[in-house]
Structures are given as structure tokens and as C-alpha cells.
Design an enzyme around this catalytic site. Structure first.
Site: not given
Ligand code: BES
Ligand code: MN
Ligand code: ZN
Length: 494
Positions: A272, A342, A346
């Protein structure tokens, strides 16, 4: 934590007792009730004179302070606004305002006239007591200087309120606060092992609960390749936490509550960006919801069987971390291409959902996860996104949402979205093909792991931290979202 340790109901009249601080409510344009009138004469009409002098009409959020005598030091009259617009959620936020006010003026014990706040109505006493507790919530665990604002310790409740509902509201307020605490602890303290210990502690104190903790070796051996793939890159030991609660008949199949417990989500190799990465300590808030309900259930002992399940690990980059392109096999035998490390929540949930579904044959499954940033784009931090495969369970969730005032909004899980996650080299892939509808494709992914069991997924990425309204929400940090909603749903079921 919460400083408030008790809400005590008393049968005495508030005109017969001493008070440091006494709160009374009054609806807009309504007259003082008989007890308020006797209080007024007790303090030489100071109440009615102050009302007259300030032109106080009971407008919403207006308050009038009256300084009484030696035995009744301060009286605060709170405007409740239009009686027709009064809801249990208004009662909840008024109660939190009251508690904050007492905190601000450093009063540790105060009194409330429940009757004047309309608490006789079904659900209002509970909501009000939840609000008192939540208004007293502050997370100061790591501050070494004493600048605590939550000094209030106990409340005495007067009037015709039901003790059972008062106690329930107190217990739920505490459960939400516990959930907030878990969310607020940083990742170097709150590890998967910490979560496991907390679950064990609760289960040990409750004769109707059994706790099982699985470590990474077992996770791998049991065939949870998706969970394992995420956990393999973390040095901090991963855990799957299962608590069985047997409050109902033996033959009754349980309802399952599953939580995402990523104690830190760096993104893994699909790292990230730095800004706000600290907030990824909150990526275990789904598990905090499950833990909050666990605590409420241990206190309130509903007559229903429940399985609580949490998949907990960090998501870290490193030489042993999984790579984009890796293919893993989940507990139910499905193969998954990990195109983005990331999209890890899921993967962890896939295995825990499939495990719980097979092992317990639950009547229904609900999962809670800070799953996608996309849900923030769709709904902001006003509502959680919900998706599912069963209309009747979804209606239960919506009903519980209305009663608890924890907002949810349904997104569709049409079959077309499932096509988006079809894999090139494996059965499915862990992200959609076009980066569109990110919350829904995540939901469509999870759907592959629950078969036909009625299931609802709640994406709390926008609501688990951030909301500052209504006033019972904290000024910073985790909200303890959905603990109250889920408890309401359980109660509607039993
Ligand atoms: N934990 C994150 C989701 C998240 C992001 C929660 C920002 C709160 C604030 C999750 O694991 C994630 O990184 N999701 C990605 C998915 C993508 C790679 C398809 C996202 O939402 O960017
Ligand atoms: Mn993530
Ligand atoms: Zn996450």
C-alpha cells in the site's frame, strides 16, 4: 476504555434525595410534569423562574442550568425537541451528551430522571443506557499524562424504567466499548495471539462457551491454503479463533458470526502507499465486531446457539510473502489466483467461511470485514455495505439495522459480478477484471465459499472508524460498529 462502572436504578423519588447533578428532560412547548413541579417548589421556583427568564422552550439540544441548594446542587434541564420526532436513537445520543457534560465539569456521580426522557417506551431505556456508556468512552491507554475527560463513574436512574432493559443497555454499551478498544490498540500490541487470548478469557468465564485456537501449522494442515498464503509472509503468528456458544437446544443448528482479523494490512507485496497506512491497524475491526458480540452474549446469555469465528493474521511483505500470480487452494477445494496480495481479507475469510459452513452446518452465516476501500466511495462513512444470497436473512439484517439505528445499504450480488472474478489459470481470482464495483466483486468472491447456506456479508471499511456522528460515536478511532445491530438480530431470532 469506559470509566462508567454502574447505572443503578432506584425506586426513590428524586425530590427525596441529594444530587451533585440532576438531569431532567422536557419536550418542546410542554409544561413541567408533577415531579418537576414539586422539585420546583423545593428550590423556591428556581426552575420555573429560570425557564421564564431564559425563554427556554425545550428546543432540541438546548439546555438550561439551574443552581439549586446544598442538597440539590445542579439541575440541568435538557430540551428534547418535538415529541413526535423523538426516537430511541435521539435518546441514545442525548444520553451520551449528558455523560460528556458531566465529564466536562468533573462530576463523577450524577442522576437522571428517566420518566422525563420518555424511557418508558420499548427500547428507549436500553438505548439511553447504551448512550450513557458510549458517551463515557475514551481511549487513553497509552497516554502517560492524566488528561482523561471521562471522569463520570456512576449514574443513578430515577423513574419508571425496567431494570432488565437498563442492564441490557449497560452491557451492550460495554460490549461496543470493548470492541472499540480492540480496534484502537496498535498492531504491535494487538496481535492475533492477543485476540485469541481475549476470546479464551471470555469463553473460560462462561460455562456455555468452548474456545478452540488453531495455529498456522494446523491452518495449513487443514487445507486452508488461502488463509495460509496470506499468513506465510508474517512473522507474527496467525490464529484461527473459534468459540462455540450453546445457549439454545442441543439439536438447534447455530448461527455463525465470522470476522476479518487482519491486525495489520500493509498490502503485502502489492504494498500500500504510505499515507494513512497506520489506519490499517483497524483492519481487524470485523473481528472486533465479532468479539464485541461475544462479550455481550457472555453477559446476556441469549437462548440461541452461536459459532464465533475469526481469521487473524498480519499481511506483510517479505521474502516468504506470497507473490502476485500465486495459486492457492482453499478449504472447499476451489483454486484461487492471487493477482493482488492486498486483496487479502477475502482470502482469509474464504477459508474461515468454508470451514465454519462445513464443520457446523449453520442455519445462517454473517461476516464482518473492513474489506474494500471502494465501499467508502459508494457509501462514505454513513452506512455499511451489505450483500447476501438470501432475502429472508437480509430482511432480518435490515430490521435489526432499523431498530439499532446502525445503517446498512444493500448492494446487488448478481451472477454477472461472479463472472468478473472468473480465473484465467485457476477457478477464481482474488480481484475483479476491471477494477469496477470493488465492494461487490469482493462480495461475489466470498459467495463462492458459503454454498447455499443463508449468508450476509457486511463491509464495514467505511464505518469501523471515522464516523463522528451521532454524538455517541467517538471523536477518534474505532466505533465498535454492528455489535448492537447483531445483538438485536440474535434477540429477534431467539
Ligand atoms: N483492508 C483493505 C480495505 C480498506 C482500504 C479498508 C482502505 C479501509 C480503508 C483491504 O484489504 C484492501 O486492501 N482492499 C483493496 C482491494 C483491492 C486490491 C481489490 C482495496 O480496497 O483497495
Ligand atoms: Mn488489503
Ligand atoms: Zn485488508
Amino acid at each position: 476504555m469506559v470509566n462508567l462502572t454502574a447505572i443503578n436504578k432506584t425506586k426513590r423519588k428524586y425530590t427525596d434525595t441529594d444530587h451533585e447533578l440532576l438531569f431532567l428532560g422536557i419536550f418542546q412547548d410542554k409544561k413541567l410534569n408533577p415531579s418537576q413541579r414539586s422539585l420546583d417548589s423545593l428550590i423556591d421556583n428556581a426552575l420555573s423562574e429560570a425557564i421564564e427568564c431564559d425563554g427556554f422552550t425545550g428546543k432540541k439540544d438546548k439546555q438550561l442550568n439551574i443552581y439549586g441548594n446544598n442538597s440539590i446542587k445542579r439541575i440541568v434541564l435538557i430540551g428534547l425537541g418535538d415529541q413526535k420526532k423523538y426516537t430511541s436513537d435521539r435518546a441514545r445520543s442525548l444520553a451520551s451528551n449528558i455523560c460528556r457534560y458531566a465529564n466536562n465539569i468533573n462530576v463523577s456521580e450524577f442522576s437522571v430522571d428517566g420518566d422525563s426522557f420518555g424511557l418508558q417506551k420499548n427500547g428507549y431505556t436500553q438505548a439511553f443506557c447504551e448512550g450513557l456508556v458510549l458517551g463515557s468512552y475514551e481511549f487513553n491507554d497509552y497516554k502517560t499524562e492524566d488528561d482523561k475527560n471521562n471522569k463520570a463513574e456512576s449514574v443513578t436512574m430515577y423513574g419508571n424504567v425496567e431494570k432488565k432493559n437498563l442492564d441490557k443497555g449497560f452491557a451492550l454499551g460495554q460490549a461496543v466499548s470493548f470492541s472499540r478498544d480492540l480496534g484502537n490498540h496498535p498492531a504491535n500490541i494487538l496481535t492475533p495471539s492477543y485476540l485469541a487470548r481475549e476470546a479464551q478469557k471470555i469463553a473460560e468465564e462462561s460455562p456455555k462457551m468452548d474456545c478452540h485456537i488453531f495455529d498456522l501449522k494446523e491452518i495449513k494442515k487443514m487445507g486452508m491454503g488461502a488463509f495460509y498464503g496470506v499468513a506465510q509472509g508474517a512473522k507474527e503468528p496467525a490464529k484461527m479463533i473459534i468459540v462455540e456458544y450453546n445457549g439454545g437446544r442441543k439439536s438447534q443448528k447455530p448461527i455463525a458470526l465470522v470476522g476479518k482479523g487482519l491486525t495489520f494490512d500493509s498490502g503485502g507485496i502489492s504494498l500500500k502507499p504510505s499515507p494513512k497506512m497506520d489506519e490499517m491497524k483497524f483492519d481487524m475491526c470485523g473481528s472486533a465486531t465479532v468479539m464485541g458480540v461475544l462479550q455481550a452474549v457472555s453477559e446476556l446469555k441469549p437462548k440461541i446457539n452461536i459459532v464465533f469465528a475469526i481469521g487473524s493474521t498480519e499481511n506483510m511483505p517479505g521474502s516468504n510473502a506470497q507473490r502476485p500470480g500465486d495459486i492457492v487452494t482453499a478449504y472447499n477445494g476451489k483454486t484461487i489466483e492471487v493477482l493482488n496480495t492486498d486483496a487479502e481479507g477475502r482470502l482469509v475469510l474464504a477459508d474461515v467461511l468454508a470451514y465454519v459452513n462445513k464443520e457446523y452446518e449453520p442455519v445462517a452465516i454473517m461476516d464482518f470485514a473492513t474489506l474494500t476501500g471502494a465501499v467508502l466511495i459508494a457509501l462514505g462513512n454513513r452506512a455499511s455495505g451489505v450483500m447476501g444470497n438470501d432475502v429472508s436473512l437480509m430482511n432480518e439484517v435490515k430490521k435489526a439495522s432499523e431498530l439499532s439505528f446502525e445503517k446498512v445499504w444493500e448492494l446487488p450480488l448478481w451472477e454477472e459480478y461472479t463472472r468478473e472474478i472468473k480465473g484465467k489459470y485457476a477457478d477464481i481470482q482474488n480481484i475483479g477484471q476491471a477494477r469496477l464495483a470493488g465492494t461487490i466483486t469482493a462480495g461475489a468472491f466470498l459467495k463462492e465459499f458459503v454454498d447455499d447456506t443463508p449468508w450476509v456479508h457486511m463491509d464495514i471499511a467505511g464505518t469501523a472508524w471515522g464516523p463522528k456522528e451521532p454524538s455517541y460515536q467517538p471523536k477518534v478511532g474505532a466505533t465498535g460498529v454492528a455489535v448492537r445491530l447483531v445483538y438485536q438480530l440474535l434477540e429477534n431470532r431467539k
